[in-house]
Scaffold this motif. Structure first.
Motif, mmCIF file in Angstrom:
data_model
loop_
_atom_site.group_PDB
_atom_site.id
_atom_site.type_symbol
_atom_site.label_atom_id
_atom_site.label_comp_id
_atom_site.label_asym_id
_atom_site.label_seq_id
_atom_site.Cartn_x
_atom_site.Cartn_y
_atom_site.Cartn_z
ATOM 1 N N PHE A 181 42.190 35.353 41.635
ATOM 2 C CA PHE A 181 40.955 35.046 42.256
ATOM 3 C C PHE A 181 40.496 34.013 43.956
ATOM 4 N N ARG A 182 42.456 33.364 44.025
ATOM 5 C CA ARG A 182 42.203 33.337 45.560
ATOM 6 C C ARG A 182 42.739 34.114 46.475
ATOM 7 N N HIS A 183 42.894 35.778 45.910
ATOM 8 C CA HIS A 183 43.012 36.798 47.245
ATOM 9 C C HIS A 183 41.973 37.418 47.101
ATOM 10 N N PHE A 184 40.730 37.572 45.948
ATOM 11 C CA PHE A 184 39.145 37.618 45.647
ATOM 12 C C PHE A 184 38.548 37.150 46.969
ATOM 13 N N LEU A 185 39.036 35.384 47.079
ATOM 14 C CA LEU A 185 38.222 34.780 48.054
ATOM 15 C C LEU A 185 38.914 35.033 49.402
ATOM 16 N N LYS A 186 39.894 35.051 49.503
ATOM 17 C CA LYS A 186 40.578 35.924 50.954
ATOM 18 C C LYS A 186 39.812 36.991 51.613
ATOM 19 N N TYR A 187 39.360 37.935 50.575
ATOM 20 C CA TYR A 187 38.040 38.679 51.383
ATOM 21 C C TYR A 187 37.049 38.458 51.629
ATOM 22 N N LEU A 188 36.696 37.238 50.269
ATOM 23 C CA LEU A 188 35.390 37.328 50.673
ATOM 24 C C LEU A 188 34.943 36.252 51.916
ATOM 25 N N TYR A 189 35.791 35.032 52.045
ATOM 26 C CA TYR A 189 35.202 34.163 53.334
ATOM 27 C C TYR A 189 37.129 34.273 53.603
ATOM 28 N N PRO A 190 37.129 35.431 54.466
ATOM 29 C CA PRO A 190 38.234 35.061 55.649
ATOM 30 C C PRO A 190 38.333 34.627 56.493
ATOM 31 N N ARG A 191 39.269 33.996 56.373
ATOM 32 C CA ARG A 191 39.922 32.835 57.185
ATOM 33 C C ARG A 191 40.502 33.453 59.415
ATOM 34 N N GLY A 192 40.050 32.382 60.004
ATOM 35 C CA GLY A 192 40.335 33.573 61.414
ATOM 36 C C GLY A 192 39.645 34.238 61.568
ATOM 37 N N ILE A 193 39.706 35.258 62.550
ATOM 38 C CA ILE A 193 38.467 36.593 63.141
ATOM 39 C C ILE A 193 39.149 37.575 63.497
ATOM 40 N N ASP A 194 40.116 37.984 62.561
ATOM 41 C CA ASP A 194 40.458 39.284 62.640
ATOM 42 C C ASP A 194 39.958 39.526 61.593
ATOM 43 N N ARG A 195 39.232 41.318 61.738
ATOM 44 C CA ARG A 195 37.920 42.082 61.053
ATOM 45 C C ARG A 195 38.165 43.382 61.902
ATOM 46 N N PRO A 196 38.533 43.881 60.082
ATOM 47 C CA PRO A 196 38.440 43.597 59.074
ATOM 48 C C PRO A 196 39.624 42.498 58.590
ATOM 49 N N VAL A 197 39.300 42.435 57.815
ATOM 50 C CA VAL A 197 40.610 41.697 56.895
ATOM 51 C C VAL A 197 41.535 42.939 56.614
ATOM 52 N N SER A 198 42.810 42.058 56.660
ATOM 53 C CA SER A 198 44.146 42.968 56.070
ATOM 54 C C SER A 198 44.759 42.494 54.753
ATOM 55 N N LEU A 199 44.624 42.784 53.387
ATOM 56 C CA LEU A 199 45.456 42.072 52.384
ATOM 57 C C LEU A 199 45.963 43.437 52.282
ATOM 58 N N THR A 200 46.970 42.973 51.261
ATOM 59 C CA THR A 200 48.719 43.478 50.515
ATOM 60 C C THR A 200 47.558 44.760 49.147
ATOM 61 N N LEU A 201 48.266 45.042 49.010
ATOM 62 C CA LEU A 201 48.439 45.658 47.689
ATOM 63 C C LEU A 201 47.928 45.452 45.959
ATOM 64 N N ASP A 202 48.515 43.902 46.385
ATOM 65 C CA ASP A 202 48.170 42.665 45.003
ATOM 66 C C ASP A 202 46.873 42.422 45.387
ATOM 67 N N GLU A 203 46.617 42.198 46.914
ATOM 68 C CA GLU A 203 45.477 41.402 47.126
ATOM 69 C C GLU A 203 44.074 41.815 47.318
ATOM 70 N N TRP A 204 44.452 43.877 46.893
ATOM 71 C CA TRP A 204 43.998 44.542 46.939
ATOM 72 C C TRP A 204 43.138 45.012 45.370
ATOM 73 N N LEU A 205 43.959 45.113 44.630
ATOM 74 C CA LEU A 205 44.112 44.770 43.152
ATOM 75 C C LEU A 205 42.882 43.964 42.799
ATOM 76 N N ALA A 206 43.608 42.832 42.824
ATOM 77 C CA ALA A 206 42.498 41.474 42.827
ATOM 78 C C ALA A 206 41.208 41.558 42.578
ATOM 79 N N VAL A 207 41.244 42.661 44.370
ATOM 80 C CA VAL A 207 39.040 42.044 44.802
ATOM 81 C C VAL A 207 38.801 43.784 43.298
ATOM 82 N N LEU A 208 39.416 44.439 43.369
ATOM 83 C CA LEU A 208 39.120 45.806 42.889
ATOM 84 C C LEU A 208 38.976 45.201 41.278
ATOM 85 N N LYS A 209 39.984 44.466 40.968
ATOM 86 C CA LYS A 209 39.798 43.648 39.714
ATOM 87 C C LYS A 209 38.477 42.722 39.120
ATOM 88 N N LEU A 210 38.263 41.803 40.138
ATOM 89 C CA LEU A 210 37.262 40.737 39.417
ATOM 90 C C LEU A 210 35.506 41.271 40.273
#
Length: 309
Positions: free
Chosen positions: A112-141
């Motif tokens: 859920f924390r990885h998913f929120l990192k995608y949904l509500y990115p902190r900072g000014i970097d766009r697009p947000v850079s995610l790791t494999l585990d983070e993208w898998l969490a995004v796909l899962k949820l």
């Protein structure tokens, strides 16, 4: 001169703030006090007035509360949109306070924390850079909550990170990414290394046995010349080697009607490929003369950058 008094009150019907401005002119002693009053309505902006929602997610050492703007869940998910549109009567909706959060049973805190990192990115970097585990969490949820746009984004970005074909095949089975299936299988058949115990953790024993049977039928063209067999008739520490056969037709034949996508699950260990009918006899793999390099299926799946085949 006039003294301006501003008071803010709330409408009892729709809770929309009202601003009342009262102008009071200075009057001589003994004279009556004249007053003029104007009223203006204040409305919520449709895009930038956020309602917050409180989620409760269970964990190994205790539950955790997450408070985030609600609009992203409403915009992206038909499930949450329908949930929030349901009439509650006199009941207070879950998620409005810490004392009555909206529970997300079966969701892991890290996911859920990885998913929120995608949904509500902190900072000014766009697009947000995610790791494999983070993208898998995004796909899962996103798959679980039917967030199609976010799911497609994960499917687009994951191939560059899923370098293990067995893991890619397991993800394709678990989350119904159909156009990854045959290319990942073909890569497992074509590679030099045989199927391993680690591969079973991603694809399950039944899928591994079917792929092993196809691998056995794909002998390299120099099989009879390179191996130096010992007295036992077994080539010590030898491997079949990589092959360049296009096995897509054989894979589609052997797996047609035998793979069903299992329900979404959070424990991906030993994912089983369900068999729904008897297997047909294995077909002979024709050797295509003049074909070199990687097979068509492998090249198509490994470099995919979009959700369309």
């Amino acid at each position: 001169m006039e003294a301006e008094i501003i008071a803010t009150v709330h409408s009892p019907q729709n809770d929309i703030p009202l601003i009342t401005t009262e102008s009071v002119p200075h009057a001589d002693p003994g004279s009556e006090r004249s007053t003029s009053r104007t009223t203006a309505y204040v409305v919520h902006d449709e895009n930038y007035y956020f309602d917050f929602i409180v989620f409760q997610v269970s964990g190994c050492v205790g539950d955790r509360l997450f408070k985030v703007p609600r609009h992203k869940f409403v915009e992206e998910s038909v499930i949450f949109r329908s949930m929030f549109d349901l009439p509650l009567g006199e009941k207070r909706a879950d998620g409005l306070t810490d004392e009555q959060p909206l529970r997300l049973d079966g969701v892991e805190q890290a996911d859920f924390r990885h998913f929120l990192k995608y949904l509500y990115p902190r900072g000014i970097d766009r697009p947000v850079s995610l790791t494999l585990d983070e993208w898998l969490a995004v796909l899962k949820l996103s798959s679980l909550w039917e967030m199609d746009r976010i799911r497609n984004d994960a499917i687009t970005n994951l191939p560059a990170l899923l370098t293990n074909p067995a893991q890619k095949l397991g993800v394709a089975i678990d989350y119904d990414v159909e156009f990854w299936l045959v290319p990942a299988m073909q890569e497992l058949v074509q590679r030099e290394a045989p199927l391993s115990v680690a591969d079973l953790e991603h694809i399950g024993i039944e899928c591994a046995l079917r792929l092993a049977a196809i691998r056995e039928a794909c002998l390299p063209s120099n099989y009879r010349h390179n191996y130096n067999f010992g007295r036992s008739g077994i080539a010590p520490e030898s491997r079949r080697g990589a092959v360049a056969y296009d096995c897509e037709e054989r894979i589609e034949l052997d797996f047609k009607g035998f793979i069903t996508i299992p329900p979404l699950k959070y424990d991906k260990a030993m994912t089983a490929v369900q068999l729904v009918e008897e297997a047909s006899p294995p077909a002979e793999v024709p050797v295509k003369s003049g074909r070199r390099g990687r097979g068509r299926g492998r090249g198509r799946g490994r470099g995919s950058t979009s959700y369309q085949d």
